[in-house]
Design an enzyme around this catalytic site. Structure first.
Site, short mmCIF file in Angstrom:
data_model
loop_
_atom_site.label_atom_id
_atom_site.label_comp_id
_atom_site.label_asym_id
_atom_site.label_seq_id
_atom_site.Cartn_x
_atom_site.Cartn_y
_atom_site.Cartn_z
N HIS A 96 -33.35 -25.39 23.59
CA HIS A 96 -32.32 -25.72 22.58
C HIS A 96 -31.79 -27.14 22.68
O HIS A 96 -30.95 -27.55 21.88
CB HIS A 96 -31.15 -24.74 22.69
CG HIS A 96 -30.30 -25.00 23.91
ND1 HIS A 96 -30.68 -24.60 25.17
CD2 HIS A 96 -29.11 -25.62 24.06
CE1 HIS A 96 -29.75 -24.97 26.05
NE2 HIS A 96 -28.79 -25.60 25.40
C1 UD1 Z 1 -23.88 -26.36 23.37
C2 UD1 Z 1 -23.64 -27.34 24.52
C3 UD1 Z 1 -24.82 -27.32 25.47
C4 UD1 Z 1 -25.13 -25.91 25.93
C5 UD1 Z 1 -25.33 -25.02 24.71
C6 UD1 Z 1 -25.59 -23.60 25.11
C7 UD1 Z 1 -22.36 -29.37 23.97
C8 UD1 Z 1 -22.48 -30.83 23.74
N1 UD1 Z 1 -23.52 -28.71 24.02
O1 UD1 Z 1 -25.03 -26.82 22.65
O2 UD1 Z 1 -24.50 -28.10 26.60
O3 UD1 Z 1 -26.30 -25.93 26.71
O4 UD1 Z 1 -24.14 -25.08 23.91
O5 UD1 Z 1 -25.85 -22.79 24.01
O6 UD1 Z 1 -21.27 -28.87 24.12
N2 UD1 Z 1 -24.36 -22.39 16.14
C9 UD1 Z 1 -24.40 -21.14 15.58
N3 UD1 Z 1 -23.60 -20.16 16.14
C10 UD1 Z 1 -22.80 -20.40 17.20
C11 UD1 Z 1 -22.78 -21.69 17.74
C12 UD1 Z 1 -23.56 -22.67 17.22
O7 UD1 Z 1 -25.11 -20.86 14.64
O8 UD1 Z 1 -22.09 -19.47 17.66
C13 UD1 Z 1 -25.25 -23.44 15.55
C14 UD1 Z 1 -24.52 -24.33 14.62
O9 UD1 Z 1 -25.38 -24.58 13.55
C15 UD1 Z 1 -24.34 -25.62 15.40
C16 UD1 Z 1 -25.53 -25.60 16.35
O10 UD1 Z 1 -25.79 -24.21 16.61
O11 UD1 Z 1 -24.32 -26.73 14.58
C17 UD1 Z 1 -25.27 -26.27 17.67
O12 UD1 Z 1 -24.08 -25.77 18.29
P1 UD1 Z 1 -23.19 -26.72 19.26
O13 UD1 Z 1 -22.09 -25.94 19.88
O14 UD1 Z 1 -22.84 -27.97 18.56
O15 UD1 Z 1 -24.22 -27.17 20.38
P2 UD1 Z 1 -25.32 -26.33 21.17
O16 UD1 Z 1 -26.66 -26.87 20.81
O17 UD1 Z 1 -25.08 -24.86 21.05
#
Ligand code: UD1
Length: 371
Positions: A217
């Site tokens: 991811h």
């Molecule tokens: C975040 C952390 C990363 C961790 C990962 C674990 C940061 C910078 N990154 O990355 O260190 O390894 O979490 O999962 O804090 N989304 C959903 N549902 C959710 C959450 C997110 O659909 O419940 C989607 C959204 O489209 C979002 C994307 O995932 O834009 C990324 O989510 P985000 O929290 O920005 O970063 P992660 O890649 O999850």
């Protein structure tokens, strides 16, 4: 003398939930212990809402036996600046209202850094669990979060000796640093029985030590079209030889959709929705090998001594490579690395010191000592 310490414990994203659960359990145990040496611990759990989906958040509260957060800031997704700023503006009034003695942050996600920044400006002490890890790669958002959090925190609770060394090199005084061990391993050992009772192998018709468990991811692997297409092509090729299970993070699924990459399951490749903690631990213990870019899986596979190939040029968890079962890889050498893994024993490496399931005890003792 009766001392009272009030803690706010922060959790924001999926890997945080396993880290706060054993700490909360230990605080409760301390409170129930009549011989708690006159120190009362009171805590509130704050969920920033960085992760919010059932499968990215709620399921972990159920599985880990954590009660619902006392406060959910509901910040949701956004750009780094938006997400960080939203956590900060939502968290500041909570701090002013709750007046904690300590804020406990874990890991390296945006919520970790955002809450630390708020506290630094308000003069509230911060304890950072999993301090000192460094990939030395500032293109990773997590590395920026680690550096800022550690520069501002008052108590730096490290998982391994490399963490202490990194912090000392950055000029953090010795008295702020405490090597407590890896709290992820507390969660793992507390949940081992439930993980071993998981029906996930049966459900997916997989046999012990004869499948690959994949999680990917990181923006560096999934945010660019050529890289992601190559990775998905390579996974299909691997799946011709050995079944591949890939519970897909929402970020990865979103990027595959954007780039028109097919997620149809072919013969050996099983793409799933994100899975729960117990199923993930079960797959980690039972896989022939892991292919990942997750920090947590590098550690969990080290504990189980399951070979792990980490698809990254660096790791902030070098002990998983020097002592554990982890090896860094890249897409060019992946095929030969897999070949090598398949020709070795199914259990490799050693479990690092202080990864003994007693880290949360040391964290609570350290907080009391520092108060
Ligand atoms: C975040 C952390 C990363 C961790 C990962 C674990 C940061 C910078 N990154 O990355 O260190 O390894 O979490 O999962 O804090 N989304 C959903 N549902 C959710 C959450 C997110 O659909 O419940 C989607 C959204 O489209 C979002 C994307 O995932 O834009 C990324 O989510 P985000 O929290 O920005 O970063 P992660 O890649 O999850």
């Amino acid at each position: 003398m009766n001392k009272k310490i009030k803690l706010l414990i922060i959790a924001g994203a999926r890997p945080n939930f396993m880290k706060v659960a054993p700490i909360i359990q230990q605080i409760r145990r301390h409170s129930a212990d009549v011989a708690n040496y006159g120190t009362q611990l009171e805590y509130r759990l704050i969920h920033t809402g960085q992760h919010y989906d059932e499968k990215m958040s709620h399921i972990f509260f159920d599985e880990l036996g954590i009660s619902a957060p006392d406060i959910n800031l509901g910040v949701g997704s956004g750009s780094h600046a938006e997400q960080t700023a939203n956590v900060m503006t939502q968290f500041e009034p909570i701090c002013l209202q709750e007046k904690p003695d300590w804020v406990v942050v874990v890991g390296d996600v945006n919520s970790t850094m955002a809450c630390t920044l708020v506290c630094a400006k308000l003069g509230i002490k911060v304890a950072h669990v999993e301090a000192g890890l460094r990939s030395f790669d500032r293109s990773m958002p997590e590395e920026v979060n680690r550096i800022v959090t550690d520069a501002l925190a008052d108590l730096l609770l490290t998982p391994s000796v490399d963490g202490d060394e990194n912090l000392k090199r950055e000029g953090i005084p010795d008295w702020k640093i405490d090597l407590v061990g890896n709290v992820m391993i507390d969660a793992l050992t507390l949940n081992l029985e439930k993980a071993r009772a998981s029906q996930v192998l049966k459900k997916l018709q997989l046999k012990k030590k004869s499948f690959v468990y994949v999680t990917l991811h990181r923006p560096s692997n999934v945010d660019e079209k050529v890289g992601l297409t190559t990775i998905m092509y390579e996974l299909k090729r691997i799946a011709d030889d050995i079944p591949v299970v890939f519970p897909m993070h929402p970020r990865t699924r979103k990027m595959c959709g954007q780039y028109g990459i097919s997620l149809d399951n072919n013969k050996g490749l099983r793409i799933l929705e994100p899975i729960g903690y117990h199923d993930s631990l079960c797959l980690t213990e039972m896989a022939r090998f892991i292919l990942t870019d997750s920090g947590g899986l590098q550690e969990e596979s080290t504990y189980f001594r399951t070979p792990c190939l980490t698809l990254r040029p660096n790791t902030e968890r070098p002990i998983t490579v020097t002592l554990g079962s982890n090896k860094l890889t890249n897409i060019e050498v992946l095929a030969s690395d897999i070949n090598e893994v398949l020709n070795r024993r199914t259990e490799i490496g050693q479990i690092p010191p202080y990864w003994d399931g007693r880290t949360s005890e040391r964290i609570v003792a350290s907080l009391i000592h520092a108060s």
